[in-house]
Design a protein around this motif. Structure first.
Motif, PDB file in Angstrom:
ATOM      1  N   LEU A   1       0.827  -1.209   0.000  1.00  0.00           N
ATOM      2  CA  LEU A   1       0.000   0.000   0.000  1.00  0.00           C
ATOM      3  C   LEU A   1       0.859   1.256   0.000  1.00  0.00           C
ATOM      4  O   LEU A   1       0.556   2.231  -0.694  1.00  0.00           O
ATOM      5  N   ALA A   2       1.941   1.247   0.783  1.00  0.00           N
ATOM      6  CA  ALA A   2       2.834   2.412   0.817  1.00  0.00           C
ATOM      7  C   ALA A   2       3.463   2.651  -0.556  1.00  0.00           C
ATOM      8  O   ALA A   2       3.578   3.798  -1.006  1.00  0.00           O
ATOM      9  N   ALA A   3       3.857   1.566  -1.227  1.00  0.00           N
ATOM     10  CA  ALA A   3       4.469   1.705  -2.556  1.00  0.00           C
ATOM     11  C   ALA A   3       3.450   2.197  -3.580  1.00  0.00           C
ATOM     12  O   ALA A   3       3.777   3.007  -4.459  1.00  0.00           O
ATOM     13  N   ILE A   4       2.205   1.710  -3.480  1.00  0.00           N
ATOM     14  CA  ILE A   4       1.152   2.183  -4.385  1.00  0.00           C
ATOM     15  C   ILE A   4       0.941   3.685  -4.197  1.00  0.00           C
ATOM     16  O   ILE A   4       0.828   4.443  -5.168  1.00  0.00           O
ATOM     17  N   ALA A   5       0.900   4.123  -2.937  1.00  0.00           N
ATOM     18  CA  ALA A   5       0.692   5.547  -2.656  1.00  0.00           C
ATOM     19  C   ALA A   5       1.835   6.390  -3.225  1.00  0.00           C
ATOM     20  O   ALA A   5       1.605   7.464  -3.801  1.00  0.00           O
ATOM     21  N   ASP A   6       3.074   5.913  -3.079  1.00  0.00           N
ATOM     22  CA  ASP A   6       4.226   6.657  -3.600  1.00  0.00           C
ATOM     23  C   ASP A   6       4.166   6.761  -5.119  1.00  0.00           C
ATOM     24  O   ASP A   6       4.370   7.842  -5.693  1.00  0.00           O
ATOM     25  N   ALA A   7       3.903   5.628  -5.783  1.00  0.00           N
ATOM     26  CA  ALA A   7       3.858   5.623  -7.252  1.00  0.00           C
ATOM     27  C   ALA A   7       2.695   6.459  -7.768  1.00  0.00           C
ATOM     28  O   ALA A   7       2.813   7.158  -8.789  1.00  0.00           O
ATOM     29  N   ALA A   8       1.563   6.406  -7.083  1.00  0.00           N
ATOM     30  CA  ALA A   8       0.405   7.205  -7.496  1.00  0.00           C
ATOM     31  C   ALA A   8       0.705   8.693  -7.380  1.00  0.00           C
ATOM     32  O   ALA A   8       0.371   9.483  -8.267  1.00  0.00           O
ATOM     33  N   ARG A   9       1.338   9.080  -6.271  1.00  0.00           N
ATOM     34  CA  ARG A   9       1.670  10.491  -6.070  1.00  0.00           C
ATOM     35  C   ARG A   9       2.613  10.993  -7.163  1.00  0.00           C
ATOM     36  O   ARG A   9       2.453  12.114  -7.670  1.00  0.00           O
ATOM     37  N   GLU A  10       3.573  10.164  -7.554  1.00  0.00           N
ATOM     38  CA  GLU A  10       4.500  10.558  -8.611  1.00  0.00           C
ATOM     39  C   GLU A  10       3.789  10.730  -9.942  1.00  0.00           C
ATOM     40  O   GLU A  10       4.236  11.496 -10.800  1.00  0.00           O
ATOM     41  N   ALA A  11       2.682  10.010 -10.130  1.00  0.00           N
ATOM     42  CA  ALA A  11       1.891  10.131 -11.361  1.00  0.00           C
ATOM     43  C   ALA A  11       0.778  11.162 -11.220  1.00  0.00           C
ATOM     44  O   ALA A  11      -0.099  11.253 -12.081  1.00  0.00           O
ATOM     45  N   ASP A  12       0.803  11.935 -10.116  1.00  0.00           N
ATOM     46  CA  ASP A  12      -0.179  12.985  -9.847  1.00  0.00           C
ATOM     47  C   ASP A  12      -1.576  12.416  -9.598  1.00  0.00           C
ATOM     48  O   ASP A  12      -2.577  12.985 -10.017  1.00  0.00           O
ATOM     49  N   PHE A  13      -1.634  11.284  -8.903  1.00  0.00           N
ATOM     50  CA  PHE A  13      -2.906  10.698  -8.490  1.00  0.00           C
ATOM     51  C   PHE A  13      -2.938  10.630  -6.964  1.00  0.00           C
ATOM     52  O   PHE A  13      -1.917  10.395  -6.320  1.00  0.00           O
ATOM     53  N   SER A  14      -4.113  10.807  -6.411  1.00  0.00           N
ATOM     54  CA  SER A  14      -4.308  10.542  -4.989  1.00  0.00           C
ATOM     55  C   SER A  14      -4.786   9.100  -4.833  1.00  0.00           C
ATOM     56  O   SER A  14      -5.097   8.421  -5.815  1.00  0.00           O
ATOM     57  N   VAL A  15      -4.831   8.615  -3.588  1.00  0.00           N
ATOM     58  CA  VAL A  15      -5.246   7.237  -3.322  1.00  0.00           C
ATOM     59  C   VAL A  15      -6.349   7.230  -2.278  1.00  0.00           C
ATOM     60  O   VAL A  15      -6.212   7.851  -1.216  1.00  0.00           O
ATOM     61  N   ASN A  16      -7.434   6.545  -2.580  1.00  0.00           N
ATOM     62  CA  ASN A  16      -8.525   6.322  -1.629  1.00  0.00           C
ATOM     63  C   ASN A  16      -8.493   4.857  -1.207  1.00  0.00           C
ATOM     64  O   ASN A  16      -8.536   3.970  -2.066  1.00  0.00           O
ATOM     65  N   PHE A  17      -8.432   4.618   0.092  1.00  0.00           N
ATOM     66  CA  PHE A  17      -8.289   3.260   0.602  1.00  0.00           C
ATOM     67  C   PHE A  17      -9.588   2.756   1.209  1.00  0.00           C
ATOM     68  O   PHE A  17     -10.297   3.503   1.892  1.00  0.00           O
TER      69      PHE A  17
END
Length: 331
Positions: free
Chosen positions: A75-91
């Motif tokens: 989950l932490a890695a998904i959040a990091d990669a999403a942020r780099e792609a300018d996406f937020s994450v809803n869990f």
């Protein structure tokens, strides 16, 4: 947007380009626009932006057990990669291991206007009846849904095989196994590979003991194994169970690795500091999380053609908890 443009001394189109993270804005202008946005408390209207870009700028994640080591790291890695792609994450966490609970979680995330969803499976949910919303891009991590969806997984079989082969090569007649929960996809894959590797080597296959990923369950299994002098090598399906197992062996007066070799799976950060340091299988959860985002963005942006699978190969890390069997107990 007009207020931001006036304060920054730029056009509304330039503000739009900055708000949508376009690259065709020079650094000085971008800084002026961002400063004006901050001063004015400007927040882009996501619904309006979605009408223009076709995207909401958010990814959803569904997980059964966020407290599990692998899930938390993924989950932490998904959040990091999403942020780099300018996406937020809803869990969205799911407690019940049912298809209805998963569908409900998907519906909830879709109401939050996400562009795609990662399903992180700590438990098996590979029944053919599972039907996720067809219009929603989906990636499955650490699980399998009959290859109907793109998914990212560790090569669990290779990891378990490397542990068992290592212990057999040290001279142990066989390897006992403390498996994870029966309904866990990863646990089942590891147990199947353990059994297959022993059979292929012509080694006896002992009865498997099941735990629940916790150190306490490893401790209970260790108390049983401590009563079996023929058990000279044990492969625990994760590092926490290996930790409990080693404590039980220590309390029973059985030395690790002098009397019993112990190996785990995951390579948690503390594994190198167990006493003795733990031989285990390293899984790169950061790579899994990033692959999940890559596959999801491929679908969102129309680059994906049918289901895809990415397998991440784990690596055996040999430390001091494994060694040759006691004299007279080798194969």
């Amino acid at each position: 947007m007009a207020d931001v443009a006036a304060m920054a001394g730029v056009s509304a189109q330039t503000v739009s380009r900055v708000a949508n993270n376009r690259e065709n804005v020079d650094a000085a202008t971008r800084e002026k626009v961002l400063s004006a946005m901050q001063n004015l408390g400007y927040r882009p209207n996501t619904a309006a932006r979605a009408l223009v870009t076709g995207r909401f700028g958010a990814l959803g994640v569904v997980s059964f057990d966020v407290g599990a080591h692998g899930n938390a790291r993924t989950l932490a890695a998904i959040a990091d990669a999403a942020r780099e792609a300018d996406f937020s994450v809803n869990f969205m966490g799911v407690r019940a291991q049912t298809e209805a609970a998963v569908r409900q979680a998907f519906q909830h995330l879709m109401l939050q206007s996400v562009d795609g969803i990662v399903l992180v499976e700590s438990q098996m949910l590979d029944t053919p009846s599972l039907r996720l919303p067809p219009a929603m891009p989906v990636v499955v991590a650490d699980g399998d849904t009959g290859h109907r969806y793109p998914h990212v997984d560790f090569d669990q079989a290779h990891g378990a095989q490397s542990v068992v082969a290592h212990l057999l090569a040290l001279g142990h007649r066989t390897v006992w196994h403390v498996a994870g929960p029966r309904d866990s996809f990863a646990a089942r894959r590891r147990a199947e590979s353990w059994q297959r590797t022993l059979s292929d080597a012509g080694a006896p296959v002992p009865g498997v003991l099941h735990g629940d990923w916790t150190a306490e369950s490893g401790y209970r299994a260790g108390r049983k194994l401590a009563e079996r002098p023929e058990a000279t090598a044990v492969f625990a399906a994760n590092d926490q169970m290996a930790l409990g197992l080693m404590l039980a062996l220590h309390e029973a007066g059985r030395a690790v690795p002098g009397d019993v070799s112990v190996a785990g799976f995951d390579d948690v950060l503390e594994a190198a500091y167990f006493q003795p340091p733990l031989t285990t299988v390293r899984q790169d959860f950061d790579v899994v999380g990033r692959h999940c985002v890559t596959l999801l963005l491929d679908q969102i942006e129309g680059r994906a053609q049918g289901p895809r699978r990415m397998a991440v190969e784990p690596a055996l890390v040999v430390r001091a908890s494994t060694g040759p069997p006691p004299p007279g107990r080798s194969a």
